[in-house]
Design a protein around this motif. Sequence first.
Motif, short mmCIF file in Angstrom:
data_model
loop_
_atom_site.label_atom_id
_atom_site.label_comp_id
_atom_site.label_asym_id
_atom_site.label_seq_id
_atom_site.Cartn_x
_atom_site.Cartn_y
_atom_site.Cartn_z
N ARG A 175 -16.99 30.70 -77.61
CA ARG A 175 -15.73 31.20 -77.07
C ARG A 175 -14.69 31.33 -78.17
NH1 ARG A 175 -13.76 29.14 -71.35
NH2 ARG A 175 -15.58 30.45 -70.88
N PRO A 176 -14.05 32.52 -78.29
CA PRO A 176 -13.03 32.71 -79.34
C PRO A 176 -11.89 31.70 -79.20
CG PRO A 176 -13.64 34.81 -78.33
CD PRO A 176 -14.24 33.73 -77.48
N PRO A 192 -14.84 30.00 -83.46
CA PRO A 192 -15.19 29.96 -82.04
C PRO A 192 -15.66 28.57 -81.63
CG PRO A 192 -16.90 31.07 -83.31
CD PRO A 192 -15.76 30.83 -84.25
N GLY A 216 -16.87 35.31 -74.88
CA GLY A 216 -17.54 35.50 -76.15
C GLY A 216 -19.04 35.61 -75.94
#
Length: 199
Positions: A176-177, A182, A116
Amino acid sequence: MPVRTAVLAMAAGAALLLPTAPAQAVTPLTPLTPTAVTPTGVTPTGVSPAAQTAATWRTAPAHTTAAGSPTARSTARAVAARAAATETITIAATGRVTADGTVTLSGTYRCTAAKGPVLLGSSVAQGADATRYGIGGSRATCDGRLHHWTHTGGVSTSGSLRAGTARAEATLLELRPSGFIPLPFLHARHARDITLLTG
């Protein structure tokens, strides 16, 4: 002599005049030789295919590279460790501060394996005041290469920062997904004492 008796006598005489066929030799019977019979499903070596397959599995190496195997997990951990070792962020030993409280910080960074967006943030604090002031921010490029960064930001309270020793900090934080929201993932962090110069 009756007719029947005469006929039988003539037949007997004719039989004596017929040539005798030579006696034929009798060939003795050959004893049977036992024949080896191979049972169904048994190889000539006496090991069934199932047993050979089992033996092959038993002699196969205990470790494989299939997903989820101990070797695969160890390899993944080693790659992650190498990636973590190469992810760094630094802060230059000196920064700048202007009369109106505008601060400039700089340094270098390196990051890899981002899923991400990765944000590079920096902050500074000075003196006994525990307040940390965020100084700018930027989007990091995580391609494994070394990059330089420079952030400039103003402090809302005039006179809060001045020339002299300060404590600076820089971070590489990935969003980060993970489902709908996220999650933050820290790639690198560095904090150190620096000197703020006028200008």
